[in-house]
Design a protein around this motif. Structure first.
Motif, PDB file in Angstrom:
ATOM      1  N   ILE A  74      17.200  54.471  43.786  1.00  0.00           N
ATOM      2  CA  ILE A  74      18.208  54.771  42.766  1.00  0.00           C
ATOM      3  C   ILE A  74      19.508  55.220  43.437  1.00  0.00           C
ATOM      4  N   ASP A  75      19.405  56.050  44.437  1.00  0.00           N
ATOM      5  CA  ASP A  75      20.587  56.512  45.167  1.00  0.00           C
ATOM      6  C   ASP A  75      21.314  55.335  45.827  1.00  0.00           C
ATOM      7  N   LEU A 100       9.316  52.795  38.559  1.00  0.00           N
ATOM      8  CA  LEU A 100      10.749  52.833  38.875  1.00  0.00           C
ATOM      9  C   LEU A 100      11.561  52.900  37.590  1.00  0.00           C
ATOM     10  N   ILE A 101      11.190  52.102  36.621  1.00  0.00           N
ATOM     11  CA  ILE A 101      11.924  52.085  35.357  1.00  0.00           C
ATOM     12  C   ILE A 101      11.850  53.446  34.677  1.00  0.00           C
ATOM     13  N   GLN A 102      10.690  54.053  34.694  1.00  0.00           N
ATOM     14  CA  GLN A 102      10.514  55.380  34.106  1.00  0.00           C
ATOM     15  C   GLN A 102      11.376  56.408  34.855  1.00  0.00           C
ATOM     16  N   THR A 103      11.394  56.318  36.171  1.00  0.00           N
ATOM     17  CA  THR A 103      12.192  57.239  36.978  1.00  0.00           C
ATOM     18  C   THR A 103      13.686  57.022  36.730  1.00  0.00           C
ATOM     19  N   THR A 115      16.242  59.805  35.274  1.00  0.00           N
ATOM     20  CA  THR A 115      17.453  60.113  36.035  1.00  0.00           C
ATOM     21  C   THR A 115      18.687  59.870  35.174  1.00  0.00           C
ATOM     22  N   ALA A 116      18.671  58.808  34.385  1.00  0.00           N
ATOM     23  CA  ALA A 116      19.785  58.522  33.476  1.00  0.00           C
ATOM     24  C   ALA A 116      19.953  59.650  32.461  1.00  0.00           C
ATOM     25  N   ASP A 147      28.803  57.608  33.273  1.00  0.00           N
ATOM     26  CA  ASP A 147      28.868  56.283  33.893  1.00  0.00           C
ATOM     27  C   ASP A 147      27.595  55.973  34.672  1.00  0.00           C
ATOM     28  N   ALA A 148      27.111  56.939  35.451  1.00  0.00           N
ATOM     29  CA  ALA A 148      25.865  56.739  36.197  1.00  0.00           C
ATOM     30  C   ALA A 148      24.696  56.552  35.235  1.00  0.00           C
ATOM     31  N   SER A 149      24.708  57.306  34.148  1.00  0.00           N
ATOM     32  CA  SER A 149      23.651  57.193  33.153  1.00  0.00           C
ATOM     33  C   SER A 149      23.619  55.792  32.541  1.00  0.00           C
ATOM     34  N   LYS A 150      24.777  55.300  32.114  1.00  0.00           N
ATOM     35  CA  LYS A 150      24.856  53.963  31.515  1.00  0.00           C
ATOM     36  C   LYS A 150      24.437  52.883  32.508  1.00  0.00           C
ATOM     37  N   PHE A 151      24.863  53.041  33.747  1.00  0.00           N
ATOM     38  CA  PHE A 151      24.510  52.066  34.784  1.00  0.00           C
ATOM     39  C   PHE A 151      22.994  52.004  34.964  1.00  0.00           C
ATOM     40  N   LEU A 152      22.358  53.168  35.091  1.00  0.00           N
ATOM     41  CA  LEU A 152      20.906  53.192  35.303  1.00  0.00           C
ATOM     42  C   LEU A 152      20.148  52.643  34.100  1.00  0.00           C
TER      43      LEU A 152
END
Length: 88
Positions: free
Chosen positions: A13-14, A39-42, A46-47, A57-62
């Motif tokens: 994710i990073d 991964l999708i759950q993580t 994180t989002a 922005d990071a939330s929408k991207f994830l």
């Protein structure tokens, strides 16, 4: 999910968050072994964290990446985009 696997997900994710725009598919291709429901759950967790900590922005991207991966893995059923035609 093991702690080690969780750490691998967070590292991926990073990498996605910090890679140059457009390089996300290359990052994912290089980490195929990590692309799964975990991964999708993580990514979703994180989002949510980012959404609540002033990083929309990071939330929408994830969320976008997680949704696309979910579709590819067959974990997300896309709503039907067809409109019923009732003219008979």
């Amino acid at each position: 999910m093991t702690e080690q696997r969780q750490e691998l997900y967070m590292n991926l994710i990073d990498q996605l968050l910090h890679c140059p725009n457009g390089q996300e598919p290359d990052v994912l291709d290089g980490n195929q072994e990590l692309i799964d429901a975990g991964l999708i759950q993580t990514m979703a967790k994180t989002a949510a964290y980012f959404a609540h900590h002033d990083n929309p922005d990071a939330s929408k991207f994830l969320i976008h990446v997680a949704r696309e991966l979910s579709i590819q893995l067959g974990l997300y059923e896309q709503p039907s985009s067809t409109v019923s035609n009732e003219n008979t």
